[in-house]
Design a protein around this motif. Sequence first.
Motif, PDB file in Angstrom:
ATOM      1  N   ILE A 110       7.946   3.091  -4.997  1.00 24.33           N
ATOM      2  CA  ILE A 110       8.225   1.796  -5.649  1.00 24.33           C
ATOM      3  C   ILE A 110       8.543   0.752  -4.564  1.00 24.33           C
ATOM      4  CG2 ILE A 110       9.674   0.586  -7.322  1.00 24.33           C
ATOM      5  CD1 ILE A 110      10.332   3.363  -8.543  1.00 24.33           C
ATOM      6  N   TYR A 111       9.468   1.115  -3.698  1.00 23.57           N
ATOM      7  CA  TYR A 111       9.888   0.217  -2.614  1.00 23.57           C
ATOM      8  C   TYR A 111       8.717  -0.120  -1.688  1.00 23.57           C
ATOM      9  CZ  TYR A 111      12.252  -1.006   1.799  1.00 23.57           C
ATOM     10  OH  TYR A 111      12.647  -1.625   2.966  1.00 23.57           O
ATOM     11  N   HIS A 112       8.017   0.910  -1.233  1.00 20.55           N
ATOM     12  CA  HIS A 112       6.995   0.652  -0.207  1.00 20.55           C
ATOM     13  C   HIS A 112       5.788  -0.100  -0.764  1.00 20.55           C
ATOM     14  CE1 HIS A 112       9.371   3.885   1.811  1.00 20.55           C
ATOM     15  NE2 HIS A 112       9.275   2.981   2.764  1.00 20.55           N
ATOM     16  N   GLU A 113       5.396   0.215  -1.983  1.00 25.31           N
ATOM     17  CA  GLU A 113       4.255  -0.512  -2.566  1.00 25.31           C
ATOM     18  C   GLU A 113       4.615  -1.980  -2.785  1.00 25.31           C
ATOM     19  OE1 GLU A 113       2.592   1.371  -6.029  1.00 25.31           O
ATOM     20  OE2 GLU A 113       2.313   3.277  -4.990  1.00 25.31           O
ATOM     21  N   MET A 114       5.830  -2.239  -3.262  1.00 24.62           N
ATOM     22  CA  MET A 114       6.179  -3.639  -3.549  1.00 24.62           C
ATOM     23  C   MET A 114       6.383  -4.449  -2.272  1.00 24.62           C
ATOM     24  SD  MET A 114       5.878  -4.225  -6.705  1.00 24.62           S
ATOM     25  CE  MET A 114       6.792  -5.682  -7.225  1.00 24.62           C
ATOM     26  N   LEU A 115       6.910  -3.827  -1.238  1.00 23.44           N
ATOM     27  CA  LEU A 115       7.150  -4.586  -0.004  1.00 23.44           C
ATOM     28  C   LEU A 115       5.870  -4.741   0.831  1.00 23.44           C
ATOM     29  CD1 LEU A 115       9.495  -6.103   1.265  1.00 23.44           C
ATOM     30  CD2 LEU A 115      10.286  -3.991   2.302  1.00 23.44           C
ATOM     31  N   ALA A 116       4.888  -3.866   0.609  1.00 22.81           N
ATOM     32  CA  ALA A 116       3.631  -3.994   1.369  1.00 22.81           C
ATOM     33  C   ALA A 116       2.577  -4.798   0.598  1.00 22.81           C
ATOM     34  CB  ALA A 116       3.068  -2.608   1.693  1.00 22.81           C
ATOM     35  N   HIS A 117       2.297  -4.409  -0.641  1.00 19.43           N
ATOM     36  CA  HIS A 117       1.127  -4.973  -1.326  1.00 19.43           C
ATOM     37  C   HIS A 117       1.350  -6.396  -1.842  1.00 19.43           C
ATOM     38  CE1 HIS A 117      -0.336  -1.068  -0.662  1.00 19.43           C
ATOM     39  NE2 HIS A 117       0.202  -0.486  -1.714  1.00 19.43           N
ATOM     40  N   VAL A 118       2.580  -6.743  -2.189  1.00 19.15           N
ATOM     41  CA  VAL A 118       2.808  -8.104  -2.692  1.00 19.15           C
ATOM     42  C   VAL A 118       2.438  -9.138  -1.617  1.00 19.15           C
ATOM     43  CG1 VAL A 118       4.552  -9.747  -3.521  1.00 19.15           C
ATOM     44  CG2 VAL A 118       4.423  -7.449  -4.518  1.00 19.15           C
ATOM     45  N   PRO A 119       2.967  -9.070  -0.396  1.00 23.84           N
ATOM     46  CA  PRO A 119       2.565 -10.095   0.583  1.00 23.84           C
ATOM     47  C   PRO A 119       1.115  -9.966   1.029  1.00 23.84           C
ATOM     48  CG  PRO A 119       3.963  -8.448   1.636  1.00 23.84           C
ATOM     49  CD  PRO A 119       4.014  -8.174   0.150  1.00 23.84           C
ATOM     50  N   ILE A 120       0.609  -8.747   1.164  1.00 25.88           N
ATOM     51  CA  ILE A 120      -0.767  -8.591   1.672  1.00 25.88           C
ATOM     52  C   ILE A 120      -1.775  -9.134   0.655  1.00 25.88           C
ATOM     53  CG2 ILE A 120      -2.545  -6.881   2.299  1.00 25.88           C
ATOM     54  CD1 ILE A 120      -0.224  -5.244   3.601  1.00 25.88           C
ATOM     55  N   LEU A 121      -1.575  -8.827  -0.620  1.00 28.18           N
ATOM     56  CA  LEU A 121      -2.520  -9.336  -1.630  1.00 28.18           C
ATOM     57  C   LEU A 121      -2.286 -10.815  -1.912  1.00 28.18           C
ATOM     58  CD1 LEU A 121      -2.698  -6.202  -3.946  1.00 28.18           C
ATOM     59  CD2 LEU A 121      -4.479  -7.060  -2.419  1.00 28.18           C
ATOM     60  N   ALA A 122      -1.059 -11.287  -1.770  1.00 26.17           N
ATOM     61  CA  ALA A 122      -0.813 -12.731  -1.931  1.00 26.17           C
ATOM     62  C   ALA A 122      -1.479 -13.499  -0.793  1.00 26.17           C
ATOM     63  CB  ALA A 122       0.687 -13.017  -1.948  1.00 26.17           C
ATOM     64  N   HIS A 123      -1.443 -12.956   0.405  1.00 25.06           N
ATOM     65  CA  HIS A 123      -2.080 -13.617   1.552  1.00 25.06           C
ATOM     66  C   HIS A 123      -3.594 -13.672   1.366  1.00 25.06           C
ATOM     67  CE1 HIS A 123      -3.739 -14.183   5.559  1.00 25.06           C
ATOM     68  NE2 HIS A 123      -2.577 -14.717   5.913  1.00 25.06           N
ATOM     69  N   ASN A 181       1.093  -3.310  -9.644  1.00 26.89           N
ATOM     70  CA  ASN A 181      -0.113  -3.821 -10.292  1.00 26.89           C
ATOM     71  C   ASN A 181       0.022  -5.343 -10.327  1.00 26.89           C
ATOM     72  OD1 ASN A 181       1.300  -4.540 -12.704  1.00 26.89           O
ATOM     73  ND2 ASN A 181       1.093  -2.421 -13.425  1.00 26.89           N
ATOM     74  N   PRO A 182      -1.066  -6.063 -10.561  1.00 18.40           N
ATOM     75  CA  PRO A 182      -0.997  -7.528 -10.473  1.00 18.40           C
ATOM     76  C   PRO A 182      -0.017  -8.155 -11.468  1.00 18.40           C
ATOM     77  CG  PRO A 182      -3.267  -6.794 -10.358  1.00 18.40           C
ATOM     78  CD  PRO A 182      -2.461  -5.584 -10.696  1.00 18.40           C
ATOM     79  N   GLU A 183       0.140  -7.546 -12.651  1.00 14.27           N
ATOM     80  CA  GLU A 183       1.085  -8.085 -13.639  1.00 14.27           C
ATOM     81  C   GLU A 183       2.513  -7.999 -13.092  1.00 14.27           C
ATOM     82  OE1 GLU A 183      -1.428  -6.069 -14.240  1.00 14.27           O
ATOM     83  OE2 GLU A 183      -2.610  -7.007 -15.814  1.00 14.27           O
ATOM     84  N   LEU A 184       2.841  -6.834 -12.507  1.00 13.55           N
ATOM     85  CA  LEU A 184       4.181  -6.669 -11.918  1.00 13.55           C
ATOM     86  C   LEU A 184       4.377  -7.612 -10.732  1.00 13.55           C
ATOM     87  CD1 LEU A 184       5.174  -2.918 -11.578  1.00 13.55           C
ATOM     88  CD2 LEU A 184       6.418  -4.725 -12.748  1.00 13.55           C
ATOM     89  N   HIS A 185       3.325  -7.808  -9.966  1.00 17.91           N
ATOM     90  CA  HIS A 185       3.380  -8.706  -8.810  1.00 17.91           C
ATOM     91  C   HIS A 185       3.892 -10.085  -9.251  1.00 17.91           C
ATOM     92  CE1 HIS A 185       1.164 -10.440  -5.063  1.00 17.91           C
ATOM     93  NE2 HIS A 185       1.902 -11.394  -5.592  1.00 17.91           N
ATOM     94  N   TYR A 219      -6.810  -7.176  -6.098  1.00 18.87           N
ATOM     95  CA  TYR A 219      -6.361  -5.776  -6.235  1.00 18.87           C
ATOM     96  C   TYR A 219      -7.581  -4.867  -6.401  1.00 18.87           C
ATOM     97  CZ  TYR A 219      -3.849  -1.811  -8.448  1.00 18.87           C
ATOM     98  OH  TYR A 219      -3.338  -0.580  -8.782  1.00 18.87           O
ATOM     99  N   ALA A 220      -8.496  -5.270  -7.263  1.00 19.07           N
ATOM    100  CA  ALA A 220      -9.689  -4.451  -7.502  1.00 19.07           C
ATOM    101  C   ALA A 220     -10.521  -4.356  -6.224  1.00 19.07           C
ATOM    102  CB  ALA A 220     -10.509  -5.049  -8.635  1.00 19.07           C
ATOM    103  N   ALA A 221     -10.682  -5.494  -5.535  1.00 23.50           N
ATOM    104  CA  ALA A 221     -11.513  -5.504  -4.320  1.00 23.50           C
ATOM    105  C   ALA A 221     -10.875  -4.672  -3.207  1.00 23.50           C
ATOM    106  CB  ALA A 221     -11.721  -6.936  -3.850  1.00 23.50           C
ATOM    107  N   SER A 222      -9.539  -4.599  -3.191  1.00 21.85           N
ATOM    108  CA  SER A 222      -8.863  -3.864  -2.110  1.00 21.85           C
ATOM    109  C   SER A 222      -9.130  -2.371  -2.206  1.00 21.85           C
ATOM    110  CB  SER A 222      -7.343  -4.108  -2.158  1.00 21.85           C
ATOM    111  OG  SER A 222      -6.770  -3.392  -3.241  1.00 21.85           O
ATOM    112  N   GLY A 223      -9.349  -1.887  -3.415  1.00 18.75           N
ATOM    113  CA  GLY A 223      -9.590  -0.447  -3.596  1.00 18.75           C
ATOM    114  C   GLY A 223      -8.341   0.399  -3.442  1.00 18.75           C
ATOM    115  N   ILE A 224      -7.155  -0.218  -3.300  1.00 19.85           N
ATOM    116  CA  ILE A 224      -5.944   0.589  -3.083  1.00 19.85           C
ATOM    117  C   ILE A 224      -5.560   1.311  -4.377  1.00 19.85           C
ATOM    118  CG2 ILE A 224      -5.040  -0.785  -1.155  1.00 19.85           C
ATOM    119  CD1 ILE A 224      -3.062  -2.071  -3.194  1.00 19.85           C
ATOM    120  N   GLN A 225      -4.996   2.495  -4.209  1.00 19.83           N
ATOM    121  CA  GLN A 225      -4.505   3.282  -5.340  1.00 19.83           C
ATOM    122  C   GLN A 225      -2.990   3.137  -5.361  1.00 19.83           C
ATOM    123  OE1 GLN A 225      -6.645   5.065  -7.367  1.00 19.83           O
ATOM    124  NE2 GLN A 225      -8.250   4.100  -6.129  1.00 19.83           N
TER     125      GLN A 225
END
Length: 289
Positions: A59-72, A262-266, A251-257
């Motif tokens: 939970i911690y690692h996905e939110m701290l990594a994917h939120v800024p990377i996908l927002a960027h 997920n984008p709604e939570l983001h 998110y879809a284009a990134s292919g990350i699992q």
Amino acid sequence: MREFVETLYDSYGQLFRIDEMLFENRTAHQHLAIFHNAAFGRVLVLDGIVQTTEKDEFIYHEMLAHVPILAHGDARQVLIVGGGDGAMVREVACHRQIEQITQVEIDLRVIDLCRQHLPSHSNGAYDDSRVNVVIDDGLSFMQSTAQRFDVIISDSTDPIGPGEALFSGAFYAACKKRLNPGGILVTQNGVAFMQPSELATTARRLSNVFDDWHFYGAAIPTYVGGIMTFGWATDDPGLRHHSLALLRQRYAASGIQTRHYNPELHRAAFALPQHVLQIIGKASNEYRS
Ligand code: SAM
């Protein structure tokens, strides 16, 4: 039966049964223990404070990594400060477009011992040729490096001991200088309900340095007491207001699992309760019409 009681707070603490102690000793920087607990799997503790567990770390690692990377949207150079357990490197490395991942960790022993006793955290990510590990204090590194980054992730301990420097105004100012235009800094910022003064101090310090700053949240079971807040700072206010359609597309284009992100939570993670907005001094302006 051996037990571990966390010492983060004076009058309250979570208790774990130690089913097996895998390692316990002092490093040059801190006291380090890794033990197994039936409910949470392997648990990393530094200076009496729970850092991460096998069961809830995603939970911690996905939110701290994917939120800024996908927002960027086009991050190529990513810096992780701290994060010795290796799970942040693992999550960042999932993004194929990233060209270089620099990790600045003060304590090589954390990396080595976690690779040995907590291997699912890094899950082979240190073998990725894009990863460059620097053993140094995060503040000194930020003040001396000439590198620039698209995303900086401060995956630090609490602001006690070696982690204190990573909550200083000097650290935030140095991060701002090392961010490319449109770059984003995110930070581990403690549990708002339990650590309100840490949150208030960070809000003040970020507001002194960045044009746009805020926090987003996620509930992580072993960071007890409600939502953990993550600091967010950038020179582009639009980056935390992306549409759901854009985040879904990225998110879809990134292919990350993912298991949590997920984008709604983001998007939802940036909506904070009134009591948290009061702590960061935003309850009366940005959120009232
Ligand atoms: N997820 C965790 C949490 O929320 O508490 C943090 C995990 S990670 C293990 C924190 C790392 O920050 C540790 O490995 C520690 O050695 C590192 N660290 C602490 N102070 C640091 C500093 N000044 N510079 C670089 N790394 C630091």
